[in-house]
Write an enzyme that holds these catalytic residues in place. Structure first.
Site, PDB file in Angstrom:
ATOM      1  N   HIS A 165       0.837  -1.211   0.000  1.00 38.07           N
ATOM      2  CA  HIS A 165       0.000   0.000   0.000  1.00 38.07           C
ATOM      3  C   HIS A 165       0.865   1.251   0.000  1.00 38.07           C
ATOM      4  CE1 HIS A 165       1.120  -0.221   4.241  1.00 38.07           C
ATOM      5  NE2 HIS A 165       0.820   1.068   4.333  1.00 38.07           N
ATOM      6  N   GLN A 167       0.462   5.795   0.795  1.00 39.15           N
ATOM      7  CA  GLN A 167      -0.396   6.820   1.383  1.00 39.15           C
ATOM      8  C   GLN A 167      -0.415   8.024   0.459  1.00 39.15           C
ATOM      9  OE1 GLN A 167      -0.313   7.619   5.554  1.00 39.15           O
ATOM     10  NE2 GLN A 167       1.066   5.922   5.969  1.00 39.15           N
ATOM     11  N   HIS A 298       9.025  13.389 -11.162  1.00 43.26           N
ATOM     12  CA  HIS A 298      10.026  12.374 -10.829  1.00 43.26           C
ATOM     13  C   HIS A 298       9.624  11.657  -9.538  1.00 43.26           C
ATOM     14  CE1 HIS A 298      11.309  16.022  -8.686  1.00 43.26           C
ATOM     15  NE2 HIS A 298      11.756  15.202  -7.744  1.00 43.26           N
ATOM     16  N   PHE A 314      22.966   4.620   8.924  1.00 42.86           N
ATOM     17  CA  PHE A 314      22.420   5.529   9.933  1.00 42.86           C
ATOM     18  C   PHE A 314      22.635   6.971   9.513  1.00 42.86           C
ATOM     19  CE2 PHE A 314      22.679   1.706  12.422  1.00 42.86           C
ATOM     20  CZ  PHE A 314      21.510   1.780  13.160  1.00 42.86           C
ATOM     21  N   VAL A 316      22.881   9.907  11.384  1.00 42.85           N
ATOM     22  CA  VAL A 316      22.985  10.459  12.736  1.00 42.85           C
ATOM     23  C   VAL A 316      24.199  11.387  12.811  1.00 42.85           C
ATOM     24  CG1 VAL A 316      21.830   8.500  13.844  1.00 42.85           C
ATOM     25  CG2 VAL A 316      24.281   8.400  13.430  1.00 42.85           C
TER      26      VAL A 316
END
Ligand code: H2U
Ligand code: ZN
Length: 355
Positions: A165, A167, A298, A314, A316
């Protein structure tokens, strides 16, 4: 010593976001002793009536889903944007600004079966998804400035539900990414008289080094300025502003390139490859008819995995406080993806059946 982009650190400019990225290819040799993600071992059932995205299942608001055969779109039962809310009124101080925000959030199921992800779908089924994307952009774009289609795939990306799915969030305002891309493309167009991403596609088609797959109407590249290890951008080769400006042939061709790209992604570490992806195109609503020639449609695919199904990149420390950094170069990532087969690894797997 002569500069070698595969060996020597350098910075690269992202003209879409007006940002720089640090590329440190020499770090690819370092051993990894950090966190290893647990591979998701749960086998996804084709149908589970306890899953609120399945045909016939009951959703959070008590409604029963229809017995859908292709896609199914519904208003998110827990939306981040509501259609009708009071206006915060004028801001009293430049340091404390706010503006009205309204919108609508939808969820779109790609397929009735929970275990069939996009690369495992037929071209016809992928085309149904694309047609629905275009249709929702057109419909929601009548009222809202920005229609953001995005797919979070995999638990590692915070996806709460394995059912295929995406959104769709439509908003009365241009979100940050859209606002910045709008400004950068406009500046480039004013300076060069050509849409930035048309110039970019032509360069990439010519250079070939970062191209992963292409067909008559589309190209998928690891952008020169990619941040995520295997990040790609999917672009039409013709100047197209929005999803609903694609013709039938271009939609069919998009289904083809999506299947090929996503199959390569899954084949890279032989897992259902996690990512966040989304479409960007010219603004809509009351901005639909202003000058938008600088915009090129795009999609961005942003996968978090780095060197295996369990080692993630990561973002961070330096990335959060200074700027993004990557080890593997975009050219190396593209070469790796390019050489992967376009037949999905599950198609070799006898456990997988079409029942
Ligand atoms: P993600 O897994 O990408 O977060 O999407 C699932 C979305 O589906 C999530 O936004 C919605 C959640 O709010 N949802 C419903 O609208 N109704 C439900 O009954 C379950 C999930
Ligand atoms: Zn974009």
């Amino acid at each position: 010593m002569e500069f070698d982009p595969r060996e020597h650190q350098h910075t690269r400019y992202n003209p879409l976001k007006d940002e720089w990225i640090l590329v440190s290819p020499h770090r690819m040799k370092r051993p990894w002793k950090g966190q290893v993600e647990k591979p998701s071992e749960k086998k996804v059932q084709a149908k589970d009536l306890n899953n609120p995205l399945c045909p016939g299942a009951v959703r959070g608001n008590g409604e029963v889903n229809p017995d859908y055969k292709h896609t199914f779109t519904f208003k998110n039962d827990f939306p981040a944007l509501l259609e009708d809310v009071p206006d915060p009124g004028p801001s009293q101080h430049p340091l404390f600004r706010s503006e009205a925000a309204c919108g609508v959030c939808e969820v779109m199921c790609f397929h009735p079966r929970s275990d069939v992800t996009l690369p495992l779908m037929t071209l016809y089924e992928i085309n149904e998804v694309i047609r629905k994307w275009s249709e929702r952009t057109l419909e929601l774009g009548k009222k809202y400035r920005w229609v953001q289609i995005f797919e979070n795939k995999g638990e590692i990306m915070g996806c709460s539900n394995p059912h295929p799915h995406c959104q769709i969030w439509a908003s009365s305002f241009l979100p940050n990414e859209a606002r910045i891309e709008d400004r950068s493309q406009k500046d480039y167009y004013r300076k060069h008289g050509v849409p930035m991403l048309i110039d970019y596609v032509n360069q990439e088609l010519e250079m070939q080094e970062r191209s992963v797959v292409h067909n008559d109407h589309w190209i998928a590249v690891v952008p020169y300025w990619a941040v995520w290890p295997y990040e790609t951008m999917l672009l039409p080769r013709r100047h197209v502003k929005r999803l609903y400006d694609l013709n039938d042939t271009e939609r069919a061709s998009l289904a083809d390139i999506m299947k090929r790209l996503l199959t390569k992604y899954d084949n890279l570490f032989e897992v259902s490859f996690p990512y966040s992806m989304g479409w960007h195109g010219a603004p809509t609503g009351d901005m639909e008819h202003i000058e938008n020639s600088h915009w090129q449609l795009h999609a961005h695919y942003l996968p978090p995995l780095l060197r295996s199904a369990t080692v993630k990149k990561f973002m961070v420390g330096y990335e959060m406080l200074a700027q993004a950094q990557r080890d593997l170069t975009s050219e190396q990532a593209a070469a790796k993806l390019r050489e992967l087969p376009e037949v999905h690894f599950m198609e070799y797997n006898s456990d997988y059946c079409e029942c």
